[in-house]
Enzyme design. Structure first.
Site, mmCIF file in Angstrom:
data_model
loop_
_atom_site.group_PDB
_atom_site.id
_atom_site.type_symbol
_atom_site.label_atom_id
_atom_site.label_comp_id
_atom_site.label_asym_id
_atom_site.label_seq_id
_atom_site.Cartn_x
_atom_site.Cartn_y
_atom_site.Cartn_z
ATOM 1 C CD GLU A 1 13.477 0.282 9.967
ATOM 2 O OE1 GLU A 1 14.344 0.969 9.393
ATOM 3 O OE2 GLU A 1 12.682 0.749 10.820
ATOM 4 C CB CYS B 1 0.928 7.310 10.936
ATOM 5 S SG CYS B 1 1.759 8.564 9.955
ATOM 6 C CD GLU C 1 -2.946 -1.111 2.305
ATOM 7 O OE1 GLU C 1 -4.142 -1.358 2.081
ATOM 8 O OE2 GLU C 1 -2.500 -0.879 3.451
ATOM 9 C CB SER D 1 10.527 6.985 8.786
ATOM 10 O OG SER D 1 10.096 6.752 10.113
ATOM 11 C CB CYS E 1 2.497 -0.639 13.877
ATOM 12 S SG CYS E 1 2.663 -0.399 12.097
ATOM 13 C CB CYS F 1 6.894 -4.237 9.363
ATOM 14 S SG CYS F 1 8.238 -3.390 10.239
#
EC number: 2.1.1.192
Length: 369
Positions: free
Chosen positions: A184, A359, A106, A215, A139, A132
């Site tokens: 990540e 987020c 996404e 990030s 998350c 991730c």
């Protein structure tokens, strides 16, 4: 392949051929040289693939016919396409991309709308992985676990296609990129660096490195690598807690000594000494977890050793996770303490919540475990 004679130009299977979108400019030049062609042919390939978006070798008219036959036999250009697209009430656009593996990633286009209703900034939030491995407790992507690293081309394609969406919806191109989607980025380090090199190349999208933010949850060794590689991109650290105990509770990566807060601080000191660049800290507020005035003072102590800014985020709820967003009143108190402590702070308001594009909400619901 290339400018040398070939005994046969039978096209191989997809498994046998090399995906040129796993390479940047340097990789393409090495590839053609290894197959007997002049290195400048790699520059021409780069222009076709990343400058013009062409994946059909027959259309690459400035390449010799023999080379095109060799490429058809030995190589492929794997594009990814948008298979689903949603627009939120605030005009944020989320796109679902299908990868060559069949998995999906996404991507989000986030407009900053001015008082005239026009987009003054258009930011693409790109994914670097499917899923991730970091397992952050708050998350949605972390709940998926790690599935797949994206190639440089798959990262590039997200921006390429969202640039088209930006032109269609807002009449202007993308201005900024943030590696804050799924995954990540520093665990897919080489592909991320290659994608940045491609995106900033004058023969590609020619984006400014200073408009790109990488990030990370705080992988200390890779932060040092970023400093050594002298990228001119921005660095954002997902901090989310000002002390080791709290951070380890909500971010498992912090439990290891080499990625704990002290190790992160040492890596950031190295990064700042090498680059002189301001560091951004991302800090999501969770009710009763990290939102007290003491937390704010501790956050100031952790971050003000070098030029930096703190981006505060209000938590975006994820079904099945036991976190709540802090109140507006508590947010105001938190900000007030940071300001009193001399911290540069910004409150980032979530975009695209109604389409799960904010987020921490990216996790394709159709993805199998």
């Amino acid at each position: 392949m290339p400018d040398v004679k070939t005994a046969s130009h039978t096209v191989g299977t997809a498994e046998d051929r090399v995906d040129l979108k796993t390479m940047g400019r340097a990789g393409l030049k090495d590839f053609v040289a290894e197959h007997g062609a002049p290195r400048y042919r790699g520059d021409q390939l780069f222009n076709w693939v990343y400058g013009k978006g062409v994946s059909d070798f027959d259309r690459m008219s400035n390449l010799p016919k023999r080379m095109r036959r060799g490429l058809q036999r030995d190589a492929t250009v794997e594009d990814i396409e948008i298979v689903e697209q949603q627009q939120a009430a605030d005009r944020t656009v989320k796109a679902l991309f299908e990868l060559p593996s069949g998995r999906e990633a996404e991507t989000v286009l986030i407009p900053a709308i001015d008082e005239r209703g026009e987009a003054r900034r258009l930011t693409v939030c790109v994914s670097s992985e499917v899923g991730c491995a970091m397992g952050c407790e708050f998350c949605a992507t972390g709940r998926m676990g790690f599935r797949e690293n994206l190639t440089p081309g798959a990262i590039f394609d997200q921006v390429w296609h969202m640039n088209e969406v930006a032109q269609e919806h807002f009449g202007r191109p993308v201005t900024n990129i943030v590696f804050m989607g799924m995954g990540e980025p520093l665990l897919n380090y080489d592909a991320v660096l290659d994608s940045i090199s491609i995106l900033t190349d004058e023969d590609s999208l020619n984006l400014s490195a200073q408009k790109i933010t990488v990030s990370t949850v705080g992988l200390a060794r890779r932060i040092k690598d970023l400093a050594d590689d002298q990228l001119r991109t921005n660095l954002a650290v997902s901090l989310h807690a000002p002390d080791n105990e709290t951070r380890s509770r909500i971010m498992p990566v912090n439990e290891a000594e080499k990625t704990s807060l002290p190790a992160l601080k040492e890596a950031l000191q190295y990064y700042f000494d090498k680059t002189g660049r301001q560091i951004t800290y991302e800090y999501c507020l969770f009710k009763g977890v990290n939102d007290s005035e003491t937390d704010a003072r501790n956050l100031a102590d952790v971050t003000r050793w070098a030029p930096s800014k703190v981006n505060l985020l209000m938590y975006n709820p994820v079904e099945g996770l036991n976190f709540e967003r802090t109140s507006e009143a508590q947010l105001d108190r938190f900000v007030q303490v940071l300001v009193q402590e001399g911290v540069t702070v910004t409150v980032r308001r979530s975009r695209g919540q109604d389409i799960d594009a904010a987020c921490g909400q990216l996790a394709n619901e159709g993805e199998d475990a």
